[in-house]
Design an enzyme around this catalytic site. Structure first.
Site, PDB file in Angstrom:
ATOM      1  N   LYS A 268       1.002  -1.299   0.275  1.00 45.90           N
ATOM      2  CA  LYS A 268      -0.193   0.354  -0.276  1.00 45.90           C
ATOM      3  C   LYS A 268       1.094   1.251   0.327  1.00 45.90           C
ATOM      4  O   LYS A 268       1.654   1.563   1.151  1.00 45.90           O
ATOM      5  CB  LYS A 268      -1.263   0.175   1.291  1.00 45.90           C
ATOM      6  CG  LYS A 268      -1.850   1.743   1.698  1.00 45.90           C
ATOM      7  CD  LYS A 268      -2.869   1.254   2.671  1.00 45.90           C
ATOM      8  CE  LYS A 268      -3.556   2.690   2.564  1.00 45.90           C
ATOM      9  NZ  LYS A 268      -4.323   2.739   4.057  1.00 45.90           N
ATOM     10  N   ASP A 273      -2.604  10.174   3.602  1.00 45.78           N
ATOM     11  CA  ASP A 273      -3.799   9.873   3.799  1.00 45.78           C
ATOM     12  C   ASP A 273      -4.830  10.575   4.699  1.00 45.78           C
ATOM     13  O   ASP A 273      -4.625  10.302   6.345  1.00 45.78           O
ATOM     14  CB  ASP A 273      -4.248   8.612   4.438  1.00 45.78           C
ATOM     15  CG  ASP A 273      -5.458   7.796   4.516  1.00 45.78           C
ATOM     16  OD1 ASP A 273      -6.074   8.960   3.791  1.00 45.78           O
ATOM     17  OD2 ASP A 273      -5.998   6.842   5.288  1.00 45.78           O
ATOM     18  N   LYS A 280     -10.774  12.503   8.066  1.00 46.43           N
ATOM     19  CA  LYS A 280     -10.276  12.125   9.423  1.00 46.43           C
ATOM     20  C   LYS A 280     -10.030  13.587  10.754  1.00 46.43           C
ATOM     21  O   LYS A 280      -9.565  14.670  10.320  1.00 46.43           O
ATOM     22  CB  LYS A 280      -8.483  11.822   9.127  1.00 46.43           C
ATOM     23  CG  LYS A 280      -8.355  10.161   8.774  1.00 46.43           C
ATOM     24  CD  LYS A 280      -7.093   9.895   8.959  1.00 46.43           C
ATOM     25  CE  LYS A 280      -6.889   8.319   7.664  1.00 46.43           C
ATOM     26  NZ  LYS A 280      -7.455   7.280   8.425  1.00 46.43           N
ATOM     27  N   ASP A 291       1.489   6.642   5.650  1.00 42.20           N
ATOM     28  CA  ASP A 291       0.528   5.233   5.397  1.00 42.20           C
ATOM     29  C   ASP A 291       1.239   4.688   4.335  1.00 42.20           C
ATOM     30  O   ASP A 291       0.314   4.010   3.158  1.00 42.20           O
ATOM     31  CB  ASP A 291      -0.785   6.175   4.507  1.00 42.20           C
ATOM     32  CG  ASP A 291      -1.945   4.792   5.136  1.00 42.20           C
ATOM     33  OD1 ASP A 291      -1.870   3.943   5.395  1.00 42.20           O
ATOM     34  OD2 ASP A 291      -3.494   5.532   4.558  1.00 42.20           O
ATOM     35  N   ARG A 354      -7.835  -0.590   0.615  1.00 43.25           N
ATOM     36  CA  ARG A 354      -8.313  -1.816  -0.382  1.00 43.25           C
ATOM     37  C   ARG A 354      -8.337  -1.686  -1.206  1.00 43.25           C
ATOM     38  O   ARG A 354      -8.798  -1.932  -2.168  1.00 43.25           O
ATOM     39  CB  ARG A 354      -9.761  -2.101   1.051  1.00 43.25           C
ATOM     40  CG  ARG A 354     -10.955  -1.697   0.812  1.00 43.25           C
ATOM     41  CD  ARG A 354     -11.407  -1.491   2.010  1.00 43.25           C
ATOM     42  NE  ARG A 354     -11.576  -1.286   3.341  1.00 43.25           N
ATOM     43  CZ  ARG A 354     -11.845  -1.439   4.477  1.00 43.25           C
ATOM     44  NH1 ARG A 354     -12.703  -1.767   4.667  1.00 43.25           N
ATOM     45  NH2 ARG A 354     -11.489  -0.962   5.536  1.00 43.25           N
TER      46      ARG A 354
HETATM   47  N1  BES Z   1      -4.642   4.685   6.891  1.00 36.91           N
HETATM   48  C1  BES Z   1      -5.632   4.034   7.362  1.00 36.91           C
HETATM   49  C2  BES Z   1      -5.703   2.934   8.432  1.00 36.91           C
HETATM   50  C3  BES Z   1      -4.422   3.648  10.292  1.00 36.91           C
HETATM   51  C4  BES Z   1      -5.347   4.591  10.703  1.00 36.91           C
HETATM   52  C5  BES Z   1      -3.191   2.761  10.123  1.00 36.91           C
HETATM   53  C6  BES Z   1      -4.668   4.907  12.608  1.00 36.91           C
HETATM   54  C7  BES Z   1      -3.252   3.256  11.220  1.00 36.91           C
HETATM   55  C8  BES Z   1      -3.148   4.005  12.023  1.00 36.91           C
HETATM   56  C9  BES Z   1      -6.930   3.586   5.887  1.00 36.91           C
HETATM   57  O1  BES Z   1      -6.341   4.029   5.782  1.00 36.91           O
HETATM   58  C10 BES Z   1      -8.049   4.383   7.195  1.00 36.91           C
HETATM   59  O2  BES Z   1      -8.326   5.487   7.143  1.00 36.91           O
HETATM   60  N2  BES Z   1      -8.690   3.023   7.968  1.00 36.91           N
HETATM   61  C11 BES Z   1     -10.465   3.048   8.148  1.00 36.91           C
HETATM   62  C12 BES Z   1     -11.217   2.296   7.794  1.00 36.91           C
HETATM   63  C13 BES Z   1     -12.228   2.341   8.167  1.00 36.91           C
HETATM   64  C14 BES Z   1     -12.517   3.786   7.518  1.00 36.91           C
HETATM   65  C15 BES Z   1     -13.068   2.008   7.368  1.00 36.91           C
HETATM   66  C16 BES Z   1      -9.785   3.434  10.014  1.00 36.91           C
HETATM   67  O3  BES Z   1      -9.182   2.223  10.220  1.00 36.91           O
HETATM   68  O4  BES Z   1      -9.893   3.774  10.969  1.00 36.91           O
HETATM   69 ZN    ZN Z   2      -4.834   4.749   4.639  1.00 42.29          ZN
HETATM   70 MN    MN Z   3      -7.514   6.301   5.310  1.00 44.19          MN
END
Ligand code: BES
Ligand code: ZN
Ligand code: MN
Length: 499
Positions: A268, A273, A280, A291, A354
Site C-alpha cells: 500500500k 491519507d 480524518k 500510510d 483496500r
Molecule cells: N491508513 C488508515 C489506517 C490507519 C489508521 C493506520 C490509523 C494506522 C493508524 C486507513 O486508510 C483507514 O483510514 N482506515 C479506516 C477504515 C474505516 C474507514 C473502515 C480506519 O481504520 O479507520
Molecule cells: Zn490509509
Molecule cells: Mn484511510
C-alpha cells in the site's frame, strides 16, 4: 560497518571495548566468569560491593582494568537467569550498543552468553546482532537545519561468544542481517519523509533507483494514462481529489529461471491519507505520512533480496496515490468499477487502502504467482486488536499463513494469524453495487481483509496489516522498518537459502 565473529577469550581480544552480561544475585555466565578470572576477581569484588547493577538493560562502563587488552569493559545487567529469553537478550545487546556508541569506541567485542533457553541458533544470532547494530546506528533522516551530529565512531563489531562449530552459520547470519538491515533502513527512511517530499512520483523514482543499483531488478512505472488503460477504477477513485498524479510501480526481481512462478509482494503506497471527503480527525493526522509503509517494505524486501542474490523470482507491485478531499474527490455513495470488473460502492473514502490494493491484486494475477502477500497500514481496527507488537495476518491459505508466522517468529518481527471466513465477507453487502468498501466497526481489520479476499480467489494469498507495527508514535516517532525482517526471512526460506 565490519561485522565479524568472535571466538577468542575476552581478555585477549584486540577491540577498544568488550561487553559481558551478569545475572541477578551476582551470577556470572561462563564468559563473564572466565573474564573475571583473568581480571583477578575484580567483577566479583565489584558485585559484592553492590557497585554493579544486574537489572536487565542497565549498563556500566569500567575502564583500564588490569588483565585484559581492551581499555573499556561494558557490563550489562541481564536480569534473572531463569527469565533470560530472546527479548531480554535483544534488550541487553541494544543497551550495550547504545552505551558503546556513547564511548565513541571504534570496535566492540560482544561477549554476552546465550543460554540454550534463548532458542537462538548461530545463524539467527548473527542476523540479530547485525540488525541490532544497524538499528543502533540508524539516524532519522531529518530536515533540521543545524549541524548534523558527529557520525558514530563504531566501525567493527565482533559477535560472540561462539564455538568453532558455529562460526560459519553465524557469519552467514551476519551477512544476511546486514542485507535485511539495509532493506529496513530504506523502509524507515521512506516512511519518515514528509508527505510533501515522498509523493507517488518520489516513490517511483526510488524504485527506479533500485533498478539502477541492482541489475537483477527491472522497474516499470505506469502513469495516470497507463493506469486508466488498465481500468483500475478503484485506484483512480482514491487519487481523484489529489493534485499529485498517481503511479503504479512494478518491480521484477529475477533470481531464478524465467519460468519459475514468482512471489508477488503488493505494498500500500498512500503517500498521505487525509481520509478524503470522509476527512480524518486532526489529532495525529501527520502520522498518515506513514500510510505508504507497506510500499516502503516492498522496496526494502526487494533490496534485501537483490543484495543477497536470492535464487527466487519476486515481483513488487506498488499502487502509489495521495488521498485528498477536493472538488474532484470521490464522494460517499459513489460507485466505481475495479480492474477485476466488480463494482464497489464507496461508503467511506477513508477506507482507501483496500481500493488501491484490489486493483493491484488483480494485476498480480498475470504473473501466475506461487504466492501473493500484500502489506498495508490498512486499519485502525488492527491497532485496537493487536496493539503495536504484532502485525495482523489474514490469509486464504493456512500453509502460507504458517510460513509467514514462522518467518516472523524467527526474525523477531511477529505476526498473528487472525480468522478470515465467509462470515466476514457477508458484512460487505451493498444494495447498489457488487460490494461496499466498508462494513461497520466490528471486526474492522478482518472485514478489510475480506474485501481484498474477493479479488484474490484462486491465488495463494496473505495480507499483513502493519497499521500498528510500521512506525512508533510520541517521542520515539519514527518508522520501524517492519515487516522487512519477516518478509526477508520468508523469501530467504522460500529460496532454500536459510541458516
Ligand atoms: N491508513 C488508515 C489506517 C490507519 C489508521 C493506520 C490509523 C494506522 C493508524 C486507513 O486508510 C483507514 O483510514 N482506515 C479506516 C477504515 C474505516 C474507514 C473502515 C480506519 O481504520 O479507520
Ligand atoms: Zn490509509
Ligand atoms: Mn484511510
Amino acid at each position: 560497518m565490519r561485522l565479524e565473529t568472535l571466538q577468542a577469550p575476552l581478555e585477549t581480544v584486540r577491540a577498544e571495548c568488550v561487553a559481558v552480561g551478569i545475572y541477578d544475585a551476582g551470577e556470572l555466565p561462563p564468559s563473564a566468569r572466565a573474564l573475571d578470572k583473568a581480571l583477578g576477581g575484580r567483577l566479583k569484588t565489584l558485585l559484592a560491593r553492590g557497585d554493579l547493577s544486574s537489572r536487565l538493560g542497565e549498563t556500566q562502563l569500567l575502564v583500564d582494568l588490569a588483565g585484559m587488552k581492551a581499555t573499556r569493559l561494558v557490563v550489562v545487567g541481564l536480569g534473572a537467569a531463569r527469565s533470560f529469553d530472546r527479548r531480554a537478550w535483544r534488550k541487553a545487546v541494544a543497551a550495550v550498543l547504545a552505551a558503546v556508541l556513547r564511548t565513541r569506541s571504534t570496535s566492540l567485542a560482544l561477549g554476552i552468553d546465550r543460554p540454550a533457553s534463548l532458542h537462538l541458533d548461530d545463524y539467527y544470532f548473527g542476523r540479530a546482532v547485525a540488525e541490532l547494530t544497524h538499528s543502533a546506528l540508524y539516524r532519522i533522516n531529518d530536515l533540521k537545519s543545524g549541524r548534523k551530529p558527529r557520525p558514530a565512531a563504531l566501525a567493527t563489531v565482533l559477535a560472540g561468544p561462539l564455538t568453532e562449530a558455529g562460526v560459519a552459520s553465524a557469519r552467514r547470519g551476519l551477512a544476511h542481517g546486514s542485507a535485511v538491515a539495509g532493506g529496513m533502513n530504506l523502509a524507515r527512511d521512506l516512511g519518515n519523509l514528509p508527505g510533501n517530499v515522498c509523493t507517488p512520483r518520489y516513490l517511483a523514482t526510488q524504485a527506479k533507483e533500485l533498478g539502477q543499483k541492482y541489475r537483477s531488478i527491472k522497474v516499470k512505472i505506469l502513469d495516470e494514462a497507463a493506469i486508466k488503460r488498465q481500468k483500475m477504477g478503484c485506484l483512480l477513485s482514491v487519487t481523484a481529489g489529489s493534485a499529485q498524479p498517481p503511479r503504479f510501480i512494478v518491480l521484477e526481481y529475477r533470481g531464478a529461471k524465467a519460468g519459475a512462478a514468482p512471489v508477488v509482494l503488493v505494498g500500500k503506497g498512500v503517500t498521505f491519507d487525509t481520509g478524503g471527503i470522509s476527512l480524518k480527525d486532526p489529532s495525529a493526522m501527520d502520522e498518515m505520512k506513514y500510510d505508504m509503509c507497506g510500499a516502503a517494505s516492498v522496496l526494502g524486501a526487494l533490496k534485501s533480496a537483490a543484495e543477497l542474490k536470492l535464487p527466487l523470482n519476486i515481483v513488487g507491485l506498488i499502487p502509489a496515490v495521495e488521498n485528498m478531499p477536493g472538488g474532484r474527490a470521490t464522494k460517499p455513495g459513489d460507485i466505481v468499477t475495479s480492474a477485476a470488473g466488480l463494482s464497489v460502492e464507496i461508503l467511506n473514502t477513508d477506507a482507501e487502502g483496500r481500493l488501491i490494493l484490489c486493483d493491484a491484486l488483480d494485476y498480480a494475477r498475470r504473473y501466475k504467482p506461487a504466492a501473493v502477500v500484500d502489506i498495508a497500514t490498512l486499519t485502525g481496527a488492527c491497532v485496537i486488536a493487536l496493539g503495536h507488537h504484532f502485525t495482523g495476518l489474514m490469509s486464504n491459505d493456512d500453509h502460507l499463513a504458517r510460513e509467514l508466522t514462522d518467518a516472523g517468529n524467527r526474525a523477531d518481527d511477529r505476526a498473528w494469524h487472525m480468522p478470515l471466513t465467509e462470515d466476514y465477507a457477508e458484512q460487505l453487502k451493498s444494495n447498489f453495487a457488487d460490494m461496499a468498501n466498508v462494513a461497520g466497526r466490528d471486526g474492522g481489520a478482518i472485514t478489510a481483509a475480506a474485501f481484498l479476499g474477493k479479488f484474490t480467489q484462486g491465488m495463494k494469498w496473505a495480507h499483513l496489516d502493519i497499521a500498528g507495527t510500521a512506525w512508533l508514535s510520541g517521542a520515539q516517532k519514527s518508522g520501524t522498518g517492519r515487516p522487512v525482517p519477516l518478509l526477508a526471512d520468508f523469501l530467504i526460506r522460500r529460496s532454500g537459502h536459510g541458516g
